[in-house]
Design a protein around this motif. Structure first.
Motif, PDB file in Angstrom:
ATOM      1  N   ASP A  61       0.834  -1.205   0.000  1.00  0.00           N
ATOM      2  CA  ASP A  61       0.000   0.000   0.000  1.00  0.00           C
ATOM      3  C   ASP A  61       0.870   1.257   0.000  1.00  0.00           C
ATOM      4  O   ASP A  61       0.585   2.237  -0.709  1.00  0.00           O
ATOM      5  N   SER A  62       1.963   1.232   0.813  1.00  0.00           N
ATOM      6  CA  SER A  62       2.827   2.411   0.866  1.00  0.00           C
ATOM      7  C   SER A  62       3.529   2.642  -0.480  1.00  0.00           C
ATOM      8  O   SER A  62       3.709   3.792  -0.930  1.00  0.00           O
ATOM      9  N   ARG A  63       3.959   1.552  -1.162  1.00  0.00           N
ATOM     10  CA  ARG A  63       4.604   1.704  -2.465  1.00  0.00           C
ATOM     11  C   ARG A  63       3.613   2.231  -3.513  1.00  0.00           C
ATOM     12  O   ARG A  63       3.969   3.034  -4.388  1.00  0.00           O
ATOM     13  N   ARG A  64       2.352   1.747  -3.410  1.00  0.00           N
ATOM     14  CA  ARG A  64       1.355   2.237  -4.360  1.00  0.00           C
ATOM     15  C   ARG A  64       1.071   3.727  -4.130  1.00  0.00           C
ATOM     16  O   ARG A  64       0.907   4.507  -5.080  1.00  0.00           O
ATOM     17  N   GLN A 105       1.519   6.682  -6.722  1.00  0.00           N
ATOM     18  CA  GLN A 105       0.440   7.625  -7.008  1.00  0.00           C
ATOM     19  C   GLN A 105       0.934   9.071  -6.860  1.00  0.00           C
ATOM     20  O   GLN A 105       0.630   9.949  -7.679  1.00  0.00           O
ATOM     21  N   THR A 106       1.709   9.306  -5.787  1.00  0.00           N
ATOM     22  CA  THR A 106       2.232  10.660  -5.560  1.00  0.00           C
ATOM     23  C   THR A 106       3.166  11.063  -6.699  1.00  0.00           C
ATOM     24  O   THR A 106       3.118  12.188  -7.233  1.00  0.00           O
ATOM     25  N   PHE A 107       4.060  10.136  -7.099  1.00  0.00           N
ATOM     26  CA  PHE A 107       4.999  10.415  -8.183  1.00  0.00           C
ATOM     27  C   PHE A 107       4.253  10.635  -9.497  1.00  0.00           C
ATOM     28  O   PHE A 107       4.603  11.522 -10.299  1.00  0.00           O
ATOM     29  N   GLY A 108       3.208   9.807  -9.752  1.00  0.00           N
ATOM     30  CA  GLY A 108       2.424   9.981 -10.975  1.00  0.00           C
ATOM     31  C   GLY A 108       1.708  11.313 -11.014  1.00  0.00           C
ATOM     32  O   GLY A 108       1.578  11.933 -12.076  1.00  0.00           O
ATOM     33  N   PHE A 150       0.519   7.387 -19.746  1.00  0.00           N
ATOM     34  CA  PHE A 150       1.625   6.473 -19.440  1.00  0.00           C
ATOM     35  C   PHE A 150       1.179   5.476 -18.374  1.00  0.00           C
ATOM     36  O   PHE A 150       0.213   5.709 -17.645  1.00  0.00           O
ATOM     37  N   VAL A 151       1.916   4.376 -18.290  1.00  0.00           N
ATOM     38  CA  VAL A 151       1.776   3.407 -17.199  1.00  0.00           C
ATOM     39  C   VAL A 151       3.104   3.357 -16.463  1.00  0.00           C
ATOM     40  O   VAL A 151       4.138   3.095 -17.074  1.00  0.00           O
ATOM     41  N   ILE A 152       3.079   3.699 -15.167  1.00  0.00           N
ATOM     42  CA  ILE A 152       4.300   3.602 -14.345  1.00  0.00           C
ATOM     43  C   ILE A 152       4.385   2.179 -13.803  1.00  0.00           C
ATOM     44  O   ILE A 152       3.420   1.667 -13.226  1.00  0.00           O
ATOM     45  N   PHE A 175       2.714  13.378   6.337  1.00  0.00           N
ATOM     46  CA  PHE A 175       2.036  12.860   5.142  1.00  0.00           C
ATOM     47  C   PHE A 175       1.224  13.980   4.501  1.00  0.00           C
ATOM     48  O   PHE A 175       0.454  14.678   5.179  1.00  0.00           O
ATOM     49  N   MET A 176       1.409  14.149   3.184  1.00  0.00           N
ATOM     50  CA  MET A 176       0.669  15.144   2.443  1.00  0.00           C
ATOM     51  C   MET A 176      -0.037  14.468   1.281  1.00  0.00           C
ATOM     52  O   MET A 176       0.609  13.862   0.423  1.00  0.00           O
ATOM     53  N   PRO A 177      -1.375  14.502   1.222  1.00  0.00           N
ATOM     54  CA  PRO A 177      -2.083  13.895   0.091  1.00  0.00           C
ATOM     55  C   PRO A 177      -1.656  14.532  -1.225  1.00  0.00           C
ATOM     56  O   PRO A 177      -1.212  15.684  -1.271  1.00  0.00           O
ATOM     57  N   SER A 178      -1.795  13.762  -2.308  1.00  0.00           N
ATOM     58  CA  SER A 178      -1.384  14.237  -3.636  1.00  0.00           C
ATOM     59  C   SER A 178      -2.160  15.491  -4.017  1.00  0.00           C
ATOM     60  O   SER A 178      -3.385  15.543  -3.943  1.00  0.00           O
TER      61      SER A 178
END
Length: 920
Positions: free
Chosen positions: A56-59, A63-66, A167-169, A902-905
């Motif tokens: 979950d943390s990696r996803r 998501q944040t990076f995307g 794109f697909v990361i 923690f900061m939401p996207s």
């Protein structure tokens, strides 16, 4: 008889001691084995939860990076490649991060630009599913086309402003490097037990033998029945054997994020080593105690029975005296003033005491009712018109103690329940013994339980059915059944050894499988002699067997048979009544039969056997590790066994005639008064009690059985108290150990998982905010690799002490696994309060430096913080932990030795819920 009685007393003491030791040891072993299996399953479940949290943390990280990539709106692949290469911190979570266009071509790669344009993954299932669903996923394991490594990919789509996938990361994780679980893979179960992970299709994801990764679990003999059962959906613990044939304890749970199966194999020899050691020690102690008690009982019995020889000579003289002997000559005999003299006088006056014998028989009938009310079954009898003639206490209790005798069964059971049992009762009235399983009557509040009922026809002397006996057992819980069967078997042997009858059980081939004391004596077998090779013919002899043989076909047809036989008895003709009762299985097939033979030759011999049974009963109760008493309606004790010396410090003779309050004390009496009132009202009562005497606290299981006689009144209470202190101590210690980390002394993951949801709920009720911090030690793996695991353990222990020194006593500090720690701060007003604590922890870990065995160890820490306001968020405990884990990755990406919120996207740092500094 002198020798037989002495040996019999000693044998009863030995058997009682071993029986009690067996039951107690069985209970201890069952509880400890269940606790070990539950602990293994809890550890596996914690690891499965950890895998879910890591994925979950990696996803969240992808998501944040995307979201950042979407905001940049790159128009050229080269710019995207350059942007990706700037985020080298992604390597802490992934082995490679790549961008794929809608045709499946590689357009950016964290491992370098040399592979761009050379790789196409359009045929990969994870790529197709991500594009189709426009949502990220965790892929099935696959083999990398460039380097051949076994990998699993976490994907996230990057959408354009129109909401279409651009794109697909793909974040790749190499399985052979075992970084999916991190330090969780070092978890061991004993010395040789291990942890493994597979997909639901049986593909190995993680295994101590890395050669098996990405292969089917069935390969190399790995497809054991327990693993195949887990693949079919089973979650929990079970026992079986591994591929090498070694017995082992398995545990399985599922990681929901990746739909993986986390399994653990714990060799049974190692898991139950402590239980086996306790069993060996207990058996040695029981053996020594049994032989000591048996030898003492044998010596005392032989000394006390010496006067019986004189009584025997007197009885023979009286029997051989001529009928015309003067009565005065018999009356002039003087008797000693002891028990033997009383027996001699009783013998001379036997014929004048018929009424006393009848009262004794009435008392025996009352004892039979007490036994029927005490056995764990509902017992009743109806006549040929289906009218109740007898019901025990369990049946009365089921019908709210209503008067049932004399009422018709359809009126008592109701139309619906009677329609279920009517065909079976009609078969029993036709002469057939019927055994059925049925559900309870919902109208009586027992619709969720299952019962096993025996309907046995009651035959008179002419073989005519005059009614039906019904015995119904509750078989809902297997553990209670085994315990009830064990107690029933013990009572059955005691009863059959005490009643004046020969009792045996034979299979269809007429081989003897059970015989009571009198049956063994008749067959010429000792108390402990094996029954193997003993048949019905050899046990009874040719004369009695020839009279019994014509009735065997009738009995094997499924009918009870009762008939008289004649046989020599002490040089004269004796008469016996024989009962043959078929034993049927659920299909109605006769699998064996019971033989019961009553001696009806002389009432005098029956009375002597009854007295002998009472002596054995007194010997058994005095040697049982339980306090047994009888309490009359005035709440006075009229019987107490020898255990009162140890528990109460009083001789049994000192207890008799005294009130309960006088013996046990006012405090104990007041606490038990409601239970005493219920028992004196006719109710069987069971409860646990704590008593303290001479500075020793004892926990007991107390059972009150009302003494209800033929007049329908409760004349007193049979009280049985069992010492369960040791079992309670073991149970309490196991509960504490299951929630404690042994290295740091902090609560473990299990305790934390129980605490966090309650903390979130308290915040919702009080309206206060809370902060969840996820902490780990920077470069801890390097400390372990360069300085050794002993130094690493010392660093973890000192780190835990400094954490506790930085927070309030009411704050929760726990160790999840390896160098991962969590901290829960409740009752906060603003995020700045959490930032102050985090900054204090970072500084406290810096200074003073860690010193282990004279060596200086430079230690820093990174902290991820999830701040939660109950009024403005509905986040769950699992989501808060995932947020804190994602914030920890941000702190590490920013250079470590700091904390981050923690900061939401898409949320800016100017949010009113965020502190002034998001990182430190």
């Amino acid at each position: 008889m002198h020798t037989r009685l002495s040996l019999g007393v000693a044998a009863v003491v030995l058997l009682a001691t071993f029986a009690i030791a067996t039951v107690a040891l069985h209970l201890v072993k069952s509880n400890m084995r269940a606790s070990i299996a539950a602990e293994e399953l809890a550890r596996v479940s914690a690891i499965a939860d950890a895998i879910d949290q890591k994925f979950d943390s990696r996803r969240i990280l992808l998501q944040t990076f995307g979201g950042t990539v979407k905001a940049q709106d790159f128009q050229a692949d080269a710019a995207l490649q350059a942007f990706l290469e700037k985020h080298v911190s992604l390597r802490q979570a992934f082995d490679n991060v790549a961008f794929l266009d809608m045709d499946g071509n590689l357009v950016a790669n964290l491992n370098g630009a040399q592979a761009i344009g050379k790789v196409n993954v359009k045929d990969r299932a994870y790529f197709q599913q991500t594009v189709a669903s426009r949502a990220g996923l965790v892929s099935e394991p696959y083999r990398n086309r460039l380097n051949g490594l076994a990998q699993v990919a976490i994907t996230e789509p990057v959408l354009d402003h129109a909401g279409q996938v651009r794109f697909v990361i793909s974040g790749a994780i190499n399985l052979k490097e075992r970084n999916v679980l991190g330090t969780l893979t070092d978890v061991k179960f004993g010395k040789t037990g291990y942890l493994f992970v597979t997909t639901t299709d049986g593909v190995v994801v993680d295994h101590p033998r890395t050669s098996r990764i990405l292969n089917q679990i069935q390969a190399d003999g790995g497809g054991t029945p327990q693993i195949l059962r887990a693949l079919a959906g089973f979650q929990g613990s079970s026992e079986g054997v591994d591929e090498a044939g070694v017995p082992a304890l398995y545990a399985f749970d599922r990681a929901e994020s990746a739909n993986w199966i986390v399994g653990a194999l714990y060799p049974r020899r190692e898991a139950f080593a402590t239980v086996d050691a306790i069993e060996r020690g207990a058996w040695l102690g029981a053996l020594a105690l049994a032989f000591s008690a048996g030898a003492l009982a044998l010596a005392v019995a032989r000394r006390q029975l010496r006067p019986l020889a004189d009584l025997h000579r007197h009885m023979r003289f009286t029997q051989e005296a001529p009928e015309d002997a003067p009565h005065d000559e018999m009356a002039q005999r003087s008797y000693t003033r002891d028990e033997i003299g009383d027996l001699a006088r009783t013998f001379d006056e036997l014929m004048e005491q018929r009424r006393a014998i009848e009262r004794s028989l009435a008392h025996s009938e009352a004892q039979v009712r007490i036994i029927a009310d005490s056995i764990p079954a509902m017992v009743s009898h109806v006549d040929a018109s289906l009218r109740y003639t007898f019901v025990n206490a369990h049946v009365r209790a089921l019908h709210n103690n209503a008067s049932l005798v004399g009422r018709l069964m359809p009126d008592v059971r109701g139309p619906a329940d009677f329609a279920v049992v009517e065909p079976h009762f009609l078969r029993a009235l036709a002469g057939e013994t019927v055994i059925i399983e049925k559900s309870g009557d919902p109208a009586l509040g027992i619709g969720d339980r299952t019962f096993k009922a025996h309907y046995i026809p009651d035959l008179d002397a002419d073989g005519k059915v005059c009614g039906v006996f019904s015995m119904t057992f509750d078989i809902s819980e297997e553990v209670k059944i085994r315990r009830a069967l064990t107690e029933q078997e013990t009572r059955l042997r005691d009863v059959t050894d005490s009643i004046p009858a020969l009792v045996g059980y034979f299979d269809r081939q007429q081989n003897c499988l059970f015989a009571n004391v009198r049956a063994r004596q008749m067959a010429g077998l000792g108390e402990g002699a094996p029954l193997q090779g003993t048949t019905l013919r050899s046990a009874l002899g040719r004369t009695i067997y020839s009279q019994l043989k014509p009735y065997l076909p009738v009995m094997f047809s499924g009918k009870k048979v009762r008939f008289p036989v004649r046989a020599p008895l002490h040089g004269k003709q004796g008469y016996f009544q024989v009962n043959l009762i078929p034993d049927k299985n659920l299909r109605g097939e006769v699998v064996g039969f019971y033989l019961m033979s009553f001696n009806i030759t002389a009432l005098k011999e029956a009375e002597l056997r009854q007295a002998e049974s009472e002596l054995r009963l007194r010997a058994i109760t005095d040697n049982m590790p339980a306090l047994i008493t009888y309490i009359d309606r005035d709440e006075k004790i009229t019987f107490a066994n020898a255990t009162s010396r140890e528990w109460l410090g009083l001789d049994p003779a000192q207890v008799l005639g005294r009130h309960i309050q006088e013996v046990a004390g006012r405090e104990v009496y007041v606490s038990r008064q409601p239970m005493l009132a219920r028992a004196l009202a006719g109710e069987r009562v069971e409860f646990e009690s704590r008593t303290q005497r001479a500075g020793f606290e004892r926990i007991t299981q107390v059972i009150y059985v009302p003494d209800v006689r033929t007049d329908g009144l409760t004349h007193g209470i049979f009280s049985l108290a069992l010492d369960i202190t040791a079992l309670k101590v073991v149970e309490h210690k196991l509960i504490e150990l299951a929630r404690l980390d042994t290295l740091t002394g902090l609560p473990n993951r299990l305790a934390f998982n129980e605490y966090l949801p309650d903390a979130v709920l308290r915040g919702q009720l009080t309206g206060h905010a809370l902060a969840l911090m996820f902490l780990d030690i920077d470069h801890f793996k390097a400390i372990n690799d360069t300085m050794g695991h002993a130094v690493g353990d010392a660093v973890l222990a000192e780190y835990a002490r400094r954490l506790q020194a930085c927070v309030r006593g009411t704050d929760m500090v726990a160790r999840l696994a390896g160098d991962e720690f969590v901290l829960v701060l409740e009752g906060l007003g603003t995020p700045e309060a959490a930032a102050v604590v985090a900054e204090k922890i970072v500084q406290r870990v810096h200074m003073p430096p860690f010193v282990v065995d004279g060596q200086r160890v430079d230690v820093t820490t990174s902290i991820g913080i999830a701040f939660h306001r109950a009024a403005g968020s509905s986040a769950t405990a699992t989501e808060l932990l995932a947020r804190a884990d994602a914030a920890l990755y941000n702190a590490k990406a920013a250079g470590r030795d700091r904390f981050a919120f923690f900061m939401p996207s898409g949320e800016s740092n100017s949010s009113s819920d965020s502190p002034t500094r998001q990182e430190h």
